[in-house]
Design an enzyme around this catalytic site. Sequence first.
Site, short mmCIF file in Angstrom:
data_model
loop_
_atom_site.label_atom_id
_atom_site.label_comp_id
_atom_site.label_asym_id
_atom_site.label_seq_id
_atom_site.Cartn_x
_atom_site.Cartn_y
_atom_site.Cartn_z
N ARG A 26 0.92 -1.31 0.00
CA ARG A 26 -0.08 -0.06 -0.12
C ARG A 26 0.84 1.46 -0.15
O ARG A 26 0.48 2.21 0.44
CB ARG A 26 -1.02 0.09 1.20
CG ARG A 26 -1.77 -1.36 1.40
CD ARG A 26 -2.92 -1.62 0.14
NE ARG A 26 -3.83 -0.49 -0.06
CZ ARG A 26 -4.78 -0.26 0.44
NH1 ARG A 26 -5.35 -1.03 1.29
NH2 ARG A 26 -5.80 0.89 0.37
N ARG A 30 -2.21 6.99 0.17
CA ARG A 30 -2.22 6.98 1.48
C ARG A 30 -1.37 7.73 2.50
O ARG A 30 -1.99 8.65 3.06
CB ARG A 30 -2.16 5.37 2.26
CG ARG A 30 -3.03 4.50 1.99
CD ARG A 30 -2.86 3.28 2.76
NE ARG A 30 -4.33 2.63 2.90
CZ ARG A 30 -4.35 1.53 3.76
NH1 ARG A 30 -3.27 0.91 4.46
NH2 ARG A 30 -5.48 1.09 3.99
N ARG A 39 -5.46 13.14 -5.61
CA ARG A 39 -6.69 12.38 -5.13
C ARG A 39 -7.75 13.40 -5.11
O ARG A 39 -8.86 13.00 -5.64
CB ARG A 39 -6.71 11.68 -3.86
CG ARG A 39 -7.73 11.32 -3.24
CD ARG A 39 -8.39 10.17 -3.77
NE ARG A 39 -9.35 9.48 -2.77
CZ ARG A 39 -10.39 10.00 -2.66
NH1 ARG A 39 -10.94 11.34 -3.12
NH2 ARG A 39 -11.23 9.38 -1.71
N ASP A 76 -7.23 -1.51 -7.19
CA ASP A 76 -7.91 -2.13 -6.04
C ASP A 76 -8.11 -3.27 -6.30
O ASP A 76 -8.47 -3.65 -7.46
CB ASP A 76 -9.17 -1.38 -5.48
CG ASP A 76 -9.41 -1.75 -4.10
OD1 ASP A 76 -8.92 -1.06 -3.13
OD2 ASP A 76 -10.00 -2.50 -3.93
N TYR A 153 -15.99 -9.82 -0.21
CA TYR A 153 -16.37 -8.54 -0.57
C TYR A 153 -17.83 -8.81 -1.21
O TYR A 153 -18.70 -7.90 -0.82
CB TYR A 153 -15.52 -7.76 -1.07
CG TYR A 153 -14.34 -7.08 -0.19
CD1 TYR A 153 -14.78 -6.22 0.82
CD2 TYR A 153 -13.33 -7.82 -0.08
CE1 TYR A 153 -13.95 -5.76 1.60
CE2 TYR A 153 -12.24 -7.34 0.86
CZ TYR A 153 -12.47 -6.21 1.80
OH TYR A 153 -11.62 -5.99 2.36
O1 1CP Z 1 -0.16 0.89 -2.81
C1 1CP Z 1 -1.32 1.10 -3.00
O2 1CP Z 1 -2.12 1.74 -2.05
C2 1CP Z 1 -1.86 0.59 -4.43
C3 1CP Z 1 -3.30 0.45 -4.39
C4 1CP Z 1 -4.17 -0.52 -3.42
C5 1CP Z 1 -3.92 -1.93 -3.39
C6 1CP Z 1 -2.84 -2.71 -3.55
C7 1CP Z 1 -5.21 0.16 -3.07
C8 1CP Z 1 -5.77 1.46 -3.18
N1 1CP Z 1 -5.96 -1.19 -2.53
C9 1CP Z 1 -5.19 -2.27 -2.60
C10 1CP Z 1 -5.44 -3.64 -2.19
C11 1CP Z 1 -6.52 -3.88 -1.16
N2 1CP Z 1 -7.88 -3.16 -1.47
C12 1CP Z 1 -6.70 -4.98 -0.28
C13 1CP Z 1 -5.37 -5.86 -0.24
C14 1CP Z 1 -4.58 -5.45 0.63
C15 1CP Z 1 -4.92 -5.32 2.27
O3 1CP Z 1 -5.07 -6.21 2.81
O4 1CP Z 1 -4.55 -4.12 2.69
C16 1CP Z 1 -8.15 -4.75 0.10
C17 1CP Z 1 -8.39 -5.84 1.35
C18 1CP Z 1 -8.60 -3.86 -0.52
C19 1CP Z 1 -10.10 -3.28 -0.12
C20 1CP Z 1 -10.34 -2.16 0.29
N3 1CP Z 1 -10.09 -0.80 -0.71
C21 1CP Z 1 -10.39 -1.59 1.47
C22 1CP Z 1 -10.60 -2.44 2.86
C23 1CP Z 1 -11.80 -2.38 3.20
C24 1CP Z 1 -12.17 -3.35 4.33
O5 1CP Z 1 -12.28 -4.66 4.37
O6 1CP Z 1 -11.76 -2.60 5.53
C25 1CP Z 1 -10.39 -0.15 1.39
C26 1CP Z 1 -10.42 0.94 2.63
C27 1CP Z 1 -10.15 0.22 -0.04
C28 1CP Z 1 -10.07 1.72 -0.59
C29 1CP Z 1 -8.87 1.88 -1.08
N4 1CP Z 1 -8.06 1.09 -1.83
C30 1CP Z 1 -6.70 1.92 -2.24
C31 1CP Z 1 -6.85 3.03 -1.81
C32 1CP Z 1 -5.89 4.16 -1.82
C33 1CP Z 1 -8.23 3.23 -0.82
C34 1CP Z 1 -8.54 4.47 -0.22
C35 1CP Z 1 -9.75 5.06 -0.93
C36 1CP Z 1 -9.67 6.68 -1.08
O7 1CP Z 1 -8.57 7.34 -1.46
O8 1CP Z 1 -10.71 7.08 -0.89
#
Ligand code: 1CP
Length: 343
Positions: A26, A30, A39, A76, A153
Amino acid sequence: MILQNDLLLRTARGELTERVPVWMMRQAGRVLAQYRAVRERAGSFITLAKTPELAAEVTIQPVDAFEVDAAIIFSDILVVPEAMGLPYEMIEARGPVFPQTVRSSADLSRLHVADAETDLGYVLDAIRLTKRELNGRVPLIGFAGAPFTIFCYMTEGKGSKTFSVAKKLLYTDPHFAHTLLRQITDSTIAYLKAQIRAGADLIQLFDSWAGILSPEQYRTFSLPYIKQICDAITEVPVTVFAKGAFFARHEIGQLDCQVVGLDWNMDPAESRTLVPNKVLQGNLDPCVLYADFAQIRTEVKQMLDAFGHQHYIANLGHGIYPDTDPDKARCFVDAVKELSAQR
Ligand code: 1CP
């Protein structure tokens, strides 16, 4: 295109290397102010992810800011359900939500096996553009969720601590569960192969919710589908990261993957014994990055001593937390590089 820094790939292929490669799960998005600016410009996460120029820009930001040894494409895991016919929304401060869910065989008629080129072309465009802009600086990691995590999901409809709706279906309707898992697996294989054709140099599978299953359920509902993906992806190295699945390390080590990702609950020495012939990746507690700089270096040294400096990729044990100070992330990366360089 010849890579200037192919350390991660050489390590993933099992070669001996001059130091330990490092990147952070990630890492894109972030923590960086530069990310938040892009963003903001995009307006929403989904628009950002679907605009290849912006996705490429934020993918490269951590390579500039932290000098990590790899980029990971900004996207994602939930783009796959959307491509199968189940769109998601990203709710501010809450996370992803699926307005519709699939919970029975009747619901499956709404879904199709994703066609990567048509349904996920925007990710492939982002990969091609990122590769061009990276210009060989570092490898680009492609990724997908493991089928069980995507199943969670699609059935639950949102994040959950227990995913009890998803797990309930494993007991009440295993036939439905396997049918959906098969469709997700077929979609994921096509998607990952398309990512590789577009330029992804390595693939990581995120089984983020592996840890909610019993060992037997994991063997039934997750591992066989991960195995199908590992068997199908022969073009580039594959990393399997199954968060919380300490109990499945030996079996994951038997898969045809090159790298096994570990979280911080998994002991390095014990993991080496359970997974003797693979490269290991991980596993610093992301909360260590809240400590002071000296303590981060101490923790990194302990981690390097425990894993050894070969057949190892340094990383966090899960995604970096959004409120981490970027200077602390940089300290982590620098410490791995300095402390693992061969003298
Ligand atoms: O490095 C990076 O951040 C690259 C992009 C990336 C990746 C690899 C994002 C962007 N998401 C993911 C993977 C991801 N997404 C996983 C697997 C990794 C992990 O376990 O952390 C999972 C479970 C998700 C699902 C997801 N997407 C969640 C979790 C939900 C939960 O169950 O609590 C969330 C909060 C997101 C949103 C998201 N994905 C990525 C970003 C930058 C964001 C935030 C959204 C925003 O900016 O509004």
